[in-house]
Design a protein around this motif. Structure first.
Motif, short mmCIF file in Angstrom:
data_model
loop_
_atom_site.label_atom_id
_atom_site.label_comp_id
_atom_site.label_asym_id
_atom_site.label_seq_id
_atom_site.Cartn_x
_atom_site.Cartn_y
_atom_site.Cartn_z
N PHE A 11 -31.12 1.77 -68.82
CA PHE A 11 -29.76 1.36 -69.17
C PHE A 11 -29.22 2.34 -70.21
CE2 PHE A 11 -27.13 -1.55 -72.00
CZ PHE A 11 -26.01 -1.50 -71.19
N ASP A 12 -28.07 2.98 -69.89
CA ASP A 12 -27.57 4.03 -70.79
C ASP A 12 -26.67 3.45 -71.86
OD1 ASP A 12 -25.54 3.39 -69.11
OD2 ASP A 12 -24.72 5.42 -69.00
N SER A 13 -27.28 2.93 -72.89
CA SER A 13 -26.52 2.41 -74.02
C SER A 13 -26.66 3.42 -75.16
CB SER A 13 -27.11 1.07 -74.43
OG SER A 13 -26.60 0.66 -75.66
N PRO A 14 -25.65 3.77 -75.94
CA PRO A 14 -24.28 3.27 -75.83
C PRO A 14 -23.53 3.92 -74.66
CG PRO A 14 -24.43 4.88 -77.59
CD PRO A 14 -25.81 4.71 -77.05
N MET A 15 -22.54 3.22 -74.20
CA MET A 15 -21.83 3.68 -73.01
C MET A 15 -20.53 4.39 -73.38
SD MET A 15 -22.44 0.20 -70.94
CE MET A 15 -22.09 -0.71 -72.40
N VAL A 16 -19.97 5.06 -72.39
CA VAL A 16 -18.69 5.75 -72.60
C VAL A 16 -17.56 4.75 -72.33
CG1 VAL A 16 -17.33 7.76 -71.97
CG2 VAL A 16 -19.82 7.77 -71.63
N PRO A 17 -16.73 4.51 -73.32
CA PRO A 17 -15.68 3.51 -73.11
C PRO A 17 -14.60 4.01 -72.13
CG PRO A 17 -15.36 4.59 -75.21
CD PRO A 17 -16.65 5.11 -74.66
N MET A 18 -14.05 3.10 -71.36
CA MET A 18 -12.95 3.45 -70.45
C MET A 18 -11.65 3.19 -71.19
SD MET A 18 -14.08 0.76 -67.50
CE MET A 18 -13.50 1.60 -66.06
N PRO A 19 -10.59 3.94 -70.86
CA PRO A 19 -9.30 3.58 -71.43
C PRO A 19 -8.82 2.25 -70.85
CG PRO A 19 -9.09 5.43 -69.90
CD PRO A 19 -10.55 5.13 -70.01
N THR A 20 -8.04 1.52 -71.62
CA THR A 20 -7.40 0.32 -71.10
C THR A 20 -5.94 0.67 -70.85
OG1 THR A 20 -8.89 -1.15 -72.28
CG2 THR A 20 -6.77 -2.07 -71.64
N VAL A 21 -5.49 0.38 -69.63
CA VAL A 21 -4.16 0.83 -69.23
C VAL A 21 -3.28 -0.36 -68.88
CG1 VAL A 21 -2.87 2.31 -67.64
CG2 VAL A 21 -5.24 2.89 -68.25
N GLY A 22 -2.14 -0.48 -69.55
CA GLY A 22 -1.16 -1.48 -69.15
C GLY A 22 -0.27 -0.82 -68.11
N LEU A 23 -0.36 -1.30 -66.86
CA LEU A 23 0.36 -0.62 -65.78
C LEU A 23 1.85 -0.94 -65.80
CD1 LEU A 23 -2.03 -0.98 -62.70
CD2 LEU A 23 -1.66 1.05 -64.13
N ASN A 24 2.63 0.12 -65.50
CA ASN A 24 4.07 -0.02 -65.37
C ASN A 24 4.42 0.57 -64.01
OD1 ASN A 24 6.67 1.70 -65.51
ND2 ASN A 24 7.00 0.10 -67.06
N ALA A 25 5.28 -0.12 -63.26
CA ALA A 25 5.55 0.28 -61.88
C ALA A 25 6.13 1.69 -61.81
CB ALA A 25 6.49 -0.71 -61.21
N ALA A 26 6.88 2.06 -62.85
CA ALA A 26 7.52 3.39 -62.86
C ALA A 26 6.58 4.45 -63.41
CB ALA A 26 8.79 3.33 -63.69
N GLY A 27 5.38 4.04 -63.77
CA GLY A 27 4.43 5.02 -64.28
C GLY A 27 4.48 5.20 -65.78
N GLU A 28 5.29 4.37 -66.48
CA GLU A 28 5.36 4.49 -67.94
C GLU A 28 4.33 3.54 -68.56
OE1 GLU A 28 9.46 3.56 -68.41
OE2 GLU A 28 10.06 5.43 -67.41
N HIS A 29 3.09 3.95 -68.44
CA HIS A 29 1.99 3.07 -68.85
C HIS A 29 1.76 3.07 -70.35
CE1 HIS A 29 1.34 3.13 -64.61
NE2 HIS A 29 0.95 4.39 -64.60
N VAL A 30 1.09 2.01 -70.79
CA VAL A 30 0.58 1.99 -72.17
C VAL A 30 -0.92 2.21 -72.05
CG1 VAL A 30 0.05 0.46 -74.11
CG2 VAL A 30 2.34 0.45 -73.11
#
Lengths: 413, 518
Positions: B77-96
């Motif tokens: 088990f590869d701990s610590p792991m690489v965190p993924m970004p958290t993305v708030g999706l926007n239909a027009a592509g203007e994500h957070v």
């Protein structure tokens, strides 16, 4: 609106739903309630006394008398899981209860505090009747959760029940034609034909149990409501020469105190109805340790009760014989005559005519039971108030437990 | 007849962890799993030929202590792991987009004010995370217990709170049970950011942004651990975590049996009371052990396996009333290629579809009354990007937690109802990834009822019971069973229904083992 027309129709009773219900024996009981002394029990109009409480008490002790127990709660608990469900709920071992036997028992919360006491009748391998003083359906339903082969029916309104107590009660039932009633042992049940069923020997709508709440010879009669008045009439006809008389709550309270029986609202609070967590009771506090069967591997409250048995309860209900003749009603109890150190309180008290003693039930702090107990009694004589402090003596046995209560067959009169 | 020191019911991660700790101390441990795969809700299974997925699709706060104690790295088990970004999706592509870990997290797609507020908010929360951190791996004190060890735990929490300083302590007490909505409105302007940040306090629960209860506490729970609230997929996938746990278990001598469904827990009674003596399998085989530890949920454990006749009445009714209805459905898509989300270079983040907090709230409103939203909110990952063997070469798996899908659907979960919801969810994803429909080779939607069936978990609830204040800490699952021991001697709990709760964390398994070894 035609106001004239309205005036002729009697106005509907705006309090119809609030009025007390009438028991199945009401038409006869009302006729004999010459003092109109009614109180209430479980929503039923219920006699406090009919003519005179002391007179009724003497009828119970010297003749025979009826007590209308229709308002008592009655539940049929049946099904393949009935025995298991009840056995987990109550602290006695119900698997030992034989067919057509009744047992007195109590049931407790998880914390070992008494929810109520009552009786269980075994009417079949998987059919029981549980009776108790106040509505318990909510607790029964809680206790029933998880048991699938089970039915609980509230029969309180569907069964007419009459307690028939006193030394001549057996004789009167014999006169009424209940053949073999004299061989019925205490806590046994027997069924009889009654009314129209005369010809059909298998139709036995009258159930009789040798039970009661007076400490005397006595029976309880159970029948369907349609036959209630016929039963009353047959009983009163047979009892005419044996001094039969209805008795109410006041006389019951005297008789049960002499027998050492506890009363909810006096000796104990039902655990589910108290607000303060120490204002309820365990069976050990109430001297009902004999109802707790630790040989049973599991029942509700077992762990808590085991702990309390070993640690001893803070208070213990005791029977007191008190000097003098002034009832120690609501008296406080002390370990010294000067009333400096309070150790308990009286729950019920009376001058007992049959024992000729001043008796009481009292809650006393367990650790002071070995020492002196003094009661501070307040009493009134022609509007003048007095008080005195008198010595109390512990009594082990019921104040009154005559052999005739348990004799089988009972003495003939 | 075989005799074990301990039988553990359920080989989810908590069952595996508890078993390993006990075996490491020399106990003879048998671990029984009803299904054919290990890992419980984290089990990876093939949902379409060549395509695999696990219900739990990321790891966020797996206990570093457990990983260390059980030497999971050595087991793969590869701990610590690489965190993924958290993305708030926007239909027009203007994500957070949120990246990084803890107070070092960075934020893109919001105003400078929001970005500054976020840093402050994150720092405040971090102090609270650190305040609570030690308590997730502690046995909670028993209500009414005045023993030293219990009092010490209380005292420790009190002291830690006091050391926060007057202002932070006040803020902690104010925020702990605040609705997520108020917390977000106080701090931010961006509606999308608010929705994304409140998500982790809500998912898995029957709570929405306006629900007062434990959403902030749940958020702090998920922010514990090395990733500080970020999610990750181990390089070998969730499978590698389960595999490492299994390997650690067998290496310490745990005997693992799959396809062994427990029919009931054997309880013996005599004048000393009741005692657990073992289990009876569904096929009637009885296996004895000095103790039984259940990682299955509390309702199943007590009401089905123990039986109410062995329990007390009020306790039984508390177990009966535990709120266990799951509100999360799982979507698995087998895709012909990598999905293209408008405005995202690569869908390698944890993508949240919830345009604002009202979107979450309204979806919840539908579910409260037995329906599901026509605008479902969800969390999406493409796990095959990180763990390639989940899909054939060049193909991918999309995995989504769809929120506020009721366990009890009005009209029932018929095939049609499931298909309609599945279509609705796919249509919603297609708003953000317009070409995705053409890429779908197969789709699977698992309702909470499906999860209940396949994973033997009451209500299909992730946490075996709501993570709400009345069912948390020394109340989890309920008092008299909140210290891993139960009213029946020899019977213990070690699953998500116990403190601290569910999620791939390992707290209950760790804490139960310590309690047993006390």
């Amino acid at each position: 609106m035609n106001t004239d027309n309205n005036a002729k129709v009697p106005a509907a009773d705006p309090f119809a739903d609030e009025r007390l219900k009438r028991t199945h024996f009401y038409p006869r009981a009302a006729q004999l309630n010459i003092r109109d002394a009614w109180s209430a029990w479980n929503g039923y109009k219920f006699a406090d006394y009919y003519y005179d409480a002391e007179y009724e008490y003497f009828c119970v002790r010297n003749g025979c008398a009826t007590y209308d127990i229709c308002p008592m709660q009655k539940y049929f608990i049946s099904g393949a899981d009935a025995e298991t469900m009840l056995n987990r709920m109550v602290s006695r071992d119900i698997t030992k209860l034989n067919l057509n036997r009744v047992t007195y028992l109590c049931w407790c919360t998880d914390a070992g505090r008494m929810v109520d006491d009552g009786t269980v009748f075994r009417l079949g391998a998987d059919k029981f009747m549980l009776t108790c003083g106040s509505p318990s359906l909510a607790w029964l339903r809680k206790s029933a959760f998880g048991f699938n082969k089970l039915s609980i029916i509230d029969m309180s309104d569907e069964i007419a029940a009459l307690s028939f107590q006193g030394p001549t009660s057996c004789e009167v039932l014999k006169q009424m034609g209940l053949e073999g009633i004299d061989s019925l042992k205490p806590f046994n049940i027997i069924h009889f034909p009654f009314g129209d069923s005369g010809g059909n020997r298998d139709d036995k709508p009258l159930m009789v149990s040798r039970t009661g709440f007076t400490g005397d010879l006595g029976y309880e009669l159970w029948i369907k409501p349609e036959l209630a008045l016929d039963l009353w009439d047959a009983l009163y006809a047979a009892g005419e020469n044996y001094g039969i008389q209805p008795f109410g709550e006041a006389a019951t309270n005297m008789a049960r105190l002499e027998a050492g029986f506890i009363m909810p609202g006096m000796e104990f609070n039902e655990a589910l109805k108290t607000i303060h967590f120490q204002h309820d009771h365990s069976p050990f506090e109430l001297g009902l340790g004999w109802l707790v069967d630790f040989k049973k591997p599991h029942f509700n409250g077992r762990k808590a009760l085991l702990k309390e048995r070993d640690a001893r309860p803070e208070y213990t209900l005791v029977k007191l014989d008190i000097e003098g003749n002034k009832p120690a009603e609501e008296s406080h109890l002390y370990s010294d005559k000067r009333c400096n150190h309070e150790i308990g309180y009286v729950t019920s008290a009376m001058w007992s005519p049959v024992v000729k003693a001043n008796i009481a039930l009292a809650m006393v702090k367990t650790k002071y039971l070995q020492g002196d107990i003094w009661a501070e009694i307040y009493y009134v004589k022609e509007l003048r108030h007095y008080s005195k402090t008198v010595r109390c003596t512990l009594q082990d046995k019921p104040f009154w437990a005559p052999a005739r209560t348990r004799a089988t067959p009972p003495l003939a009169y | 007849m075989q005799h074990y020191d301990t039988i553990i019911i359920g080989a989810g991660h908590n069952g595996l962890i508890c078993a390993t700790y006990l075996a490491k101390k020399g106990q003879r441990v048998l671990l029984l799993e009803a299904s054919e795969t290990l890992g419980g809700l984290a089990a990876t299974r093939e949902f379409h030929p060549g395509f695999k997925a696990a219900v739990a699709h990321t790891v966020s706060h797996f206990s570093a202590k457990v990983a260390r104690d059980l030497n999971l790295t050595a087991h793969g088990f590869d701990s610590p792991m690489v965190p993924m970004p958290t993305v708030g999706l926007n239909a027009a592509g203007e994500h957070v987009v949120l990246t990084g870990i803890g107070v070092d997290a960075e934020i893109i797609g919001v105003s400078a004010e929001d970005a500054a507020s976020y840093r402050q908010y994150r720092q405040l929360l971090q102090r609270f995370v650190e305040l609570l951190e030690p308590f997730w791996l502690k046995t909670m004190p028993r209500v009414g217990d005045t023993r030293w060890s219990s009092l010490l735990t209380f005292a420790q929490l009190g002291l830690k709170m006091r050391l926060l300083g007057k202002q932070d302590m006040g803020e902690f007490m104010r925020l702990a049970m605040l609705p997520a909505r108020d917390l977000m409105d106080e701090n931010f302007d961006s509606e999308l950011l608010k929705a994304v940040l409140s998500w982790d306090g809500l998912i898995g629960s029957k709570m929405a942004p306006r629900s007062p209860n434990a959403s902030v506490l749940t958020l702090l729970y998920r922010m514990s651990g090395e990733l500080g609230g970020a999610h990750a997929i181990p390089s070998g996938g969730i499978e590698s975590l389960v595999q490492a746990l299994y390997s650690a278990a067998t290496a310490s001598g745990v005997e693992v049996k799959i396809g062994a469904r427990v029919g009931r827990i054997l309880i013996q009674g005599n004048s000393d009371g009741l005692k657990t003596t073992g289990v009876e399998l569904a096929d009637g085989e009885q296996i004895n052990a000095a103790r039984v530890v259940s990682s299955t949920d509390p309702q199943r454990t007590f009401l089905e396996l123990v039986g109410v006749e062995n329990l007390e009445i009020e306790f039984t009714n508390r177990i009966r009333r535990l709120r266990c209805d799951g509100y999360v459905a799982k979507l698995h898509l087998a895709l012909d290629g990598l999905p293209n989300f408008t405005g995202l270079a690569k869908p390698d983040g944890r993508m949240i579809i919830a345009v604002d907090m009202d979107a979450i709230e309204f979806a919840f409103d539908d579910a409260k009354y037995g329906g599901y939203s026509q605008q479902p909110v969800m969390e999406i990952v493409v796990p095959s990007l990180r763990h390639e063997s989940l899909a054939p070469e060049g193909k991918h798996v999309l995995s989504a937690h769809v929120m506020y899908v009721p366990y009890k659907l009005k009209g029932g979960w018929t095939e049609d109802a499931r298909a309609a919801l599945c279509q609705r969810v796919i249509d919603t994803v297609a708003v953000y990834a317009p070409q995705i429909k053409a890429q779908i080779l197969h789709s699977e939607l698992l309702t909470p009822q499906d999860l209940e069936q396949t994973h033997q978990v009451t209500g299909g609830h992730w946490h075996h019971g709501e993570l709400s204040v009345d069912q948390m800490l020394m109340m989890r699952p309920t008092y008299e069973a909140a210290q891993y021991s139960t009213p029946i001697p020899g019977l213990y709990l070690c699953g998500a229904g116990s403190h601290p709760g569910g999620g791939l964390m390992g707290g209950p398994g760790h804490n139960a083992a310590r309690k047993i070894l006390e």
